[in-house]
Design an enzyme around this catalytic site. Structure first.
Site, short mmCIF file in Angstrom:
data_model
loop_
_atom_site.label_atom_id
_atom_site.label_comp_id
_atom_site.label_asym_id
_atom_site.label_seq_id
_atom_site.Cartn_x
_atom_site.Cartn_y
_atom_site.Cartn_z
N TYR A 182 56.03 44.59 50.74
CA TYR A 182 56.60 44.63 49.39
C TYR A 182 58.08 45.02 49.38
CZ TYR A 182 52.40 44.33 46.44
OH TYR A 182 51.28 43.92 45.77
N LYS A 184 45.97 43.76 60.88
CA LYS A 184 45.85 42.42 61.45
C LYS A 184 46.45 42.49 62.86
CE LYS A 184 44.76 38.02 61.05
NZ LYS A 184 43.36 37.57 60.98
N ASP A 208 40.83 40.39 57.50
CA ASP A 208 39.95 39.30 57.05
C ASP A 208 38.48 39.72 57.14
OD1 ASP A 208 40.30 39.33 59.80
OD2 ASP A 208 40.44 37.16 60.05
N ASP A 231 46.73 46.07 48.21
CA ASP A 231 46.78 45.44 46.89
C ASP A 231 45.64 44.44 46.75
OD1 ASP A 231 47.90 44.69 44.36
OD2 ASP A 231 48.59 42.85 45.35
N ASP A 282 41.79 44.83 44.48
CA ASP A 282 41.30 43.91 43.44
C ASP A 282 39.93 43.37 43.83
OD1 ASP A 282 43.63 44.17 41.91
OD2 ASP A 282 43.61 42.04 41.39
C1 IPM Z 1 49.06 46.82 41.42
C2 IPM Z 1 49.78 45.62 40.84
C3 IPM Z 1 51.23 45.68 41.26
C4 IPM Z 1 51.27 45.68 42.77
C5 IPM Z 1 52.12 44.55 40.69
C6 IPM Z 1 52.07 44.52 39.17
C7 IPM Z 1 53.54 44.64 41.18
O1 IPM Z 1 49.18 44.44 41.23
O2 IPM Z 1 49.39 47.94 41.05
O3 IPM Z 1 48.16 46.62 42.22
O4 IPM Z 1 51.17 44.60 43.38
O5 IPM Z 1 51.36 46.76 43.35
MN MN Z 2 47.40 44.70 42.42
#
Ligand code: IPM
Ligand code: MN
Length: 368
Positions: free
Chosen positions: A141, A189, A221, A245, A249
């Site tokens: 990032y 990885k 993976d 990240d 999710d």
């Molecule tokens: C999170 C979000 C952020 C990230 C975005 C909005 C920049 O997806 O907090 O996970 O990728 O860190």
């Molecule tokens: Mn995120």
């Protein structure tokens, strides 16, 4: 105890979910004789509109002076066309960096009432309880501007870490593992990336300081697959910014909704920033139907990690659990024979439980 909290509602449903968390914090403050004061500042798209930048200096200054920061969400289609330095997300990344919040803790726990709402089999999801420790201010990032470029023909993003940066996040993860079931999975990885080989070496060095923690290395993976086939295999996961990240999710499906996941972004000393993992959901903003539970649970994490108020944090977590157990849910969740309610209604139910303290402390102590 006196505590000063900066609220950064941001965009979309951010305003609504932050209002809910504030209501809950005020109830806790009254119940436990604390004095919480609040100050609201702009971040993200609304800050671009008001100040011409997603992260005004005044916001940074206020956050640095606060005891803790609670953030809603940033972004939305309105700001999609802006150049990258003006994108709302830059505000979020900037405040994480400005406060040196290297450790992002994302607890994932299945709520019994929501098990059936997961697209995964109940037998797979049941009992899952893990913590993702995501490195937050380095890695892919944050390649330096000279490394991060595009000339129209080629493009570069850089995954760079110093040894110190890896050591501090790995150490934090080991500490978290000692407070939980004592198992750490380091995700990388290493069959491809130099940075991952280095990361593995550092984890191996560190483990000698934590003999009570069992350590496993897993390729990202394979970890992605295992998260949805055998989530019980995990206790604490530690990983690079981008991997964390994506995996967090993915892990949210274990809970039935991304609307349930809180997070804490902390450093060793200073102020912490707490925010839901979900985004600003512009499609439902302003309708009063957003799920505030991830933000309310983030406020609980704030009480625990920044203010050492464990009982208060557990009271909030237990109240959230009770409301779901009673069948109340927002539109993003499904509970059989449950009752769908709006943002304000579900918040009021939680506030009432806190006021009556009828939510008995002790069921949930998983958010460490
Ligand atoms: C999170 C979000 C952020 C990230 C975005 C909005 C920049 O997806 O907090 O996970 O990728 O860190
Ligand atoms: Mn995120």
């Amino acid at each position: 105890m006196k505590k000063h909290i900066v609220l950064l509602p941001g965009d979309g449903i951010g305003t609504e979910v932050i209002q809910s968390a504030k209501d809950v914090l005020e109830a806790v403050s009254a119940e436990f004789d604390h004095s919480f004061t609040f100050e609201t500042h702009d971040i993200g798209g609304c800050a671009v509109d008001m100040h011409g930048t997603p992260l005004p200096e005044s916001t940074i200054t206020a956050c640095k002076q606060a005891d803790a920061v609670l953030l809603g969400a940033v972004g939305g289609p309105k700001w999609d066309g802006l150049p990258s330095h003006l994108r709302p997300e830059k505000g979020l990344l900037g405040i994480r960096k400005a406060l040196n919040l290297f450790a992002n803790l994302r607890p994932v726990k299945a709520f019994p009432k929501l098990l059936h709402a997961s697209p995964l089999k109940e037998s797979v999801v049941s009992g899952s309880d893990l913590l993702i420790v995501r490195e937050l201010i380095g890695g892919l990032y944050f390649g330096t501007p000279s490394e991060r470029s595009s000339d129209g023909q080629s493009v570069v993003d850089t995954l760079a870490y110093t040894k110190d940066e890896i050591v501090q996040i790995v150490d934090k993860a080991f500490q978290s593992a000692t407070l939980r079931k004592g198992h750490l999975t380091s995700v990388d990885k290493a069959n491809v990336l130099e940075s991952s080989k280095f990361w593995r070496e550092i984890v191996e060095e560190k483990r000698t300081q934590y003999p009570e923690v069992t350590v496993e290395h897993m390729l990202v993976d394979a970890a992605a697959m295992k998260l949805v086939t055998n989530p019980d295999a995990f206790d604490v996961i530690v990983t690079e910014n981008m991997f964390g990240d994506i995996l967090s999710d993915e892990a949210s499906v274990l809970t039935g909704s991304l609307g349930m996941l809180p997070s804490a972004s902390i450093n060793e000393a200073g102020v912490g920033l707490y925010e839901p993992v979900h985004g600003s959901a512009p499609d439902i903003a302003g309708k009063g139907i957003a799920n505030p539970l991830a933000t309310i649970l983030s406020a609980a994490l704030m009480l625990r990690h920044s203010f050492q108020m464990d009982d208060e944090a557990q009271l909030i977590e237990t109240a959230v659990q009770s409301v779901l157990d009673d069948g109340y849910h927002t539109a993003d969740l499904q509970i059989e024979n449950g009752q769908k309610v709006g943002t304000k209604e579900i918040t009021d139910l939680i506030v009432e439980l806190i006021k009556s303290k009828s939510a008995t402390i002790s069921i949930l102590n998983c958010y460490v």
